[in-house]
Structures are given as C-alpha cells and as structure tokens.
Motif scaffolding. Sequence first.
Motif, PDB file in Angstrom:
ATOM      1  N   LYS A 139       0.834  -1.201   0.000  1.00  0.00           N
ATOM      2  CA  LYS A 139       0.000   0.000   0.000  1.00  0.00           C
ATOM      3  C   LYS A 139       0.872   1.255   0.000  1.00  0.00           C
ATOM      4  O   LYS A 139       0.645   2.187  -0.776  1.00  0.00           O
ATOM      5  CB  LYS A 139      -0.925  -0.010   1.221  1.00  0.00           C
ATOM      6  CG  LYS A 139      -1.867   1.164   1.275  1.00  0.00           C
ATOM      7  CD  LYS A 139      -2.794   1.066   2.466  1.00  0.00           C
ATOM      8  CE  LYS A 139      -3.663   2.294   2.576  1.00  0.00           C
ATOM      9  NZ  LYS A 139      -4.533   2.243   3.740  1.00  0.00           N
ATOM     10  N   LEU A 143       1.094   3.819  -3.297  1.00  0.00           N
ATOM     11  CA  LEU A 143       0.748   5.241  -3.152  1.00  0.00           C
ATOM     12  C   LEU A 143       1.930   6.133  -3.503  1.00  0.00           C
ATOM     13  O   LEU A 143       1.779   7.152  -4.180  1.00  0.00           O
ATOM     14  CB  LEU A 143       0.256   5.533  -1.736  1.00  0.00           C
ATOM     15  CG  LEU A 143      -1.082   4.911  -1.357  1.00  0.00           C
ATOM     16  CD1 LEU A 143      -1.390   5.149   0.114  1.00  0.00           C
ATOM     17  CD2 LEU A 143      -2.189   5.441  -2.225  1.00  0.00           C
ATOM     18  N   THR A 147       1.945   8.799  -6.610  1.00  0.00           N
ATOM     19  CA  THR A 147       2.115  10.236  -6.369  1.00  0.00           C
ATOM     20  C   THR A 147       3.439  10.784  -6.870  1.00  0.00           C
ATOM     21  O   THR A 147       3.632  11.998  -6.885  1.00  0.00           O
ATOM     22  CB  THR A 147       1.967  10.558  -4.866  1.00  0.00           C
ATOM     23  OG1 THR A 147       2.909   9.786  -4.127  1.00  0.00           O
ATOM     24  CG2 THR A 147       0.554  10.290  -4.389  1.00  0.00           C
TER      25      THR A 147
END
Length: 176
Positions: A139, A143, A147
Amino acid sequence: MNRRQTLKALLAVAAGSALLPACMQDEKSSVSYKNLKFTRQDEDVSAAFADTLIPKTNTPGAVETQAHLFALMMVDDCFPPADRENFQKGFMAFKDYLKKNEMEDFSKAEASKRETLLTGLENSKDSPPELDGFYKTMKRYILQGYTTSQFFLTTIQEYKLVPGRYYGCVPVNQKS
C-alpha cells in the motif's frame, strides 16, 4: 540417407532442443527482478491490488502509471534480504488469505469484492505479521509510486518552485 537429409534432420533437432526450454518455462514477469521470485500471475495480483487502491476513473489509475511495478522494484532493489524474504512470505500469506475467502483469481474478481476483501484485511486485528507487513508495504509503495509518477506530478499536482511565483507589481499585503 544422404548427407543433405542428415544435415536437415540435425538442424531440426538442434532447433527443437534450443526452443524446448523456452517453451517449458513459466510465464516470466514483465520486469526482471534480481531477488524476488514473481511470475506474471503474481504481477497480475499486485496490479489488481493497485487497481483496488487507486482505480482508473477519468484519470489514469495506479495500474496505468505502473505503481504496482514500482512497489515490487522498490522491494527488490532496496530491501535487505531478510525483509525481502518476509515480503515473499507475506505475499504467499496473501494468496492463502484469498483462497480462504474463496477468491481464487483476485485479478479477475469484481472491484467491489476486491475492495471488501482489502478493507477486511486493513481492519483485521488478528492477521499474521507477514500478511500485515505485505499489505502495508504494498500500500505504501503503490501510493508513493502513483504520487511520484509523471502523470500525477504534471497533471494533478502542478510543480511549483519552493519560494513560489514572483509578482513584482503586487503590494506585499495583497495576495494574488
């Protein structure tokens, strides 16, 4: 048998023996990992994981920005051997968790079922430490991969220099 037929037969046998090992291998992953042992099916599971976290809408999702491959490369390149081994064990525990929850093919399951499964895993207090570590690592790096992708940094979050823009003709107490 003459010499020409013998050479043809020998060439056919040599070509067959050269191609046979390539045909017998499992589907290789799209990226070559130095330390992780991931197949194409394992990458599909990680892509479904990423798609569940950041699905494609009117903007590209995590799979389109290849955030799942970023996560696997980070583990492969940056983790010490013991942590990589724990990650592999966590991935196997994740596959066992999928089987236990009657989801044999995570990559082809409906998005709502995958979301429910991952939400249950996130809220679980008694999951094994390997599974919990795998989930949190994937996770976090998915992410981070999303980003820091070119799409995100050029389209969603416009990059600005640290001091900001210079407006020479605007009084100091007025904001633009």
